[in-house]
Scaffold this motif. Sequence first.
Motif, PDB file in Angstrom:
ATOM      1  N   GLY A  35      -2.663 -13.350 -29.418  1.00 58.89           N
ATOM      2  CA  GLY A  35      -2.629 -14.583 -28.664  1.00 58.89           C
ATOM      3  C   GLY A  35      -2.059 -15.740 -29.451  1.00 58.89           C
ATOM      4  O   GLY A  35      -1.359 -15.553 -30.448  1.00 58.89           O
ATOM      5  N   TRP A  36      -2.396 -16.950 -28.984  1.00 60.75           N
ATOM      6  CA  TRP A  36      -1.819 -18.173 -29.520  1.00 60.75           C
ATOM      7  C   TRP A  36      -2.882 -19.193 -29.908  1.00 60.75           C
ATOM      8  O   TRP A  36      -3.864 -19.380 -29.190  1.00 60.75           O
ATOM      9  N   TYR A  37      -2.630 -19.835 -31.020  1.00 64.84           N
ATOM     10  CA  TYR A  37      -3.414 -20.968 -31.481  1.00 64.84           C
ATOM     11  C   TYR A  37      -2.443 -22.108 -31.751  1.00 64.84           C
ATOM     12  O   TYR A  37      -1.245 -21.900 -31.856  1.00 64.84           O
ATOM     13  N   ARG A  38      -2.980 -23.301 -31.893  1.00 68.20           N
ATOM     14  CA  ARG A  38      -2.145 -24.435 -32.269  1.00 68.20           C
ATOM     15  C   ARG A  38      -2.887 -25.353 -33.232  1.00 68.20           C
ATOM     16  O   ARG A  38      -4.118 -25.366 -33.272  1.00 68.20           O
ATOM     17  N   LEU A  47      -7.803 -22.555 -30.391  1.00 62.34           N
ATOM     18  CA  LEU A  47      -7.333 -21.504 -29.505  1.00 62.34           C
ATOM     19  C   LEU A  47      -6.581 -22.097 -28.320  1.00 62.34           C
ATOM     20  O   LEU A  47      -7.051 -23.037 -27.686  1.00 62.34           O
ATOM     21  N   VAL A  48      -5.427 -21.521 -28.028  1.00 60.35           N
ATOM     22  CA  VAL A  48      -4.715 -21.859 -26.802  1.00 60.35           C
ATOM     23  C   VAL A  48      -5.011 -20.780 -25.767  1.00 60.35           C
ATOM     24  O   VAL A  48      -5.557 -21.053 -24.696  1.00 60.35           O
ATOM     25  N   ALA A  49      -4.652 -19.562 -26.079  1.00 60.22           N
ATOM     26  CA  ALA A  49      -4.911 -18.441 -25.168  1.00 60.22           C
ATOM     27  C   ALA A  49      -4.744 -17.147 -25.930  1.00 60.22           C
ATOM     28  O   ALA A  49      -3.917 -17.056 -26.832  1.00 60.22           O
ATOM     29  N   THR A  50      -5.522 -16.147 -25.535  1.00 59.03           N
ATOM     30  CA  THR A  50      -5.414 -14.873 -26.213  1.00 59.03           C
ATOM     31  C   THR A  50      -5.831 -13.724 -25.305  1.00 59.03           C
ATOM     32  O   THR A  50      -6.613 -13.922 -24.368  1.00 59.03           O
ATOM     33  N   PHE A  51      -5.280 -12.572 -25.555  1.00 61.14           N
ATOM     34  CA  PHE A  51      -5.770 -11.337 -24.970  1.00 61.14           C
ATOM     35  C   PHE A  51      -6.817 -10.791 -25.928  1.00 61.14           C
ATOM     36  O   PHE A  51      -6.532 -10.566 -27.102  1.00 61.14           O
ATOM     37  N   GLU A  58      -8.568 -15.031 -22.638  1.00 62.60           N
ATOM     38  CA  GLU A  58      -9.444 -16.155 -22.964  1.00 62.60           C
ATOM     39  C   GLU A  58      -8.577 -17.372 -23.237  1.00 62.60           C
ATOM     40  O   GLU A  58      -7.627 -17.309 -24.032  1.00 62.60           O
ATOM     41  N   TYR A  59      -8.897 -18.464 -22.592  1.00 62.92           N
ATOM     42  CA  TYR A  59      -8.192 -19.726 -22.815  1.00 62.92           C
ATOM     43  C   TYR A  59      -9.081 -20.683 -23.589  1.00 62.92           C
ATOM     44  O   TYR A  59     -10.303 -20.695 -23.417  1.00 62.92           O
ATOM     45  N   GLY A  60      -8.439 -21.510 -24.412  1.00 60.86           N
ATOM     46  CA  GLY A  60      -9.166 -22.553 -25.097  1.00 60.86           C
ATOM     47  C   GLY A  60      -9.578 -23.649 -24.128  1.00 60.86           C
ATOM     48  O   GLY A  60      -9.141 -23.681 -22.965  1.00 60.86           O
ATOM     49  N   ASP A  61     -10.436 -24.528 -24.620  1.00 62.13           N
ATOM     50  CA  ASP A  61     -10.899 -25.638 -23.791  1.00 62.13           C
ATOM     51  C   ASP A  61      -9.712 -26.444 -23.275  1.00 62.13           C
ATOM     52  O   ASP A  61      -8.831 -26.816 -24.030  1.00 62.13           O
TER      53      ASP A  61
END
Length: 127
Positions: A35-38, A47-51, A58-61
């Motif tokens: 997934g992705w973080y920033r 967390l941005v979004a992840t599998f 799962e999406y971040g806030d």
Amino acid sequence: QVQLVESGGGWVQPGGSMTLSCSASGNIFNVIAMGWYRQTLGKQRELVATFTSIGEIEYGDSMQGRFTISRDRAKNTVYLQMISLKPEDTAVYYCNADITIRTFSGGIYSYTSNEHWGQGTQVTISS
């Protein structure tokens, strides 16, 4: 042995859209999660979004709605589609993955799982 390579970052005006991609390569046996973080200066990586490991998303806030994650499992690639971008979305976006590699030695297969990070791609939202 494993590399994560991100692409698609750059500059876009507020309200614009952008799609990032991240491909994992190397001696990969299984991609457990990806997934992705920033991260912005002075702030923790978020967390941005992840599998997840069970295949859920799962999406971040406050990320769901404008950010959409997708993947091509055959290519070990994840995508992050971002729309209606705001200046506060400016950050370095990092690809993250938990990956299992398989090695063979002495007639025995061994499996090792580790977390990996990409080098990051800058996303800038400004007018």
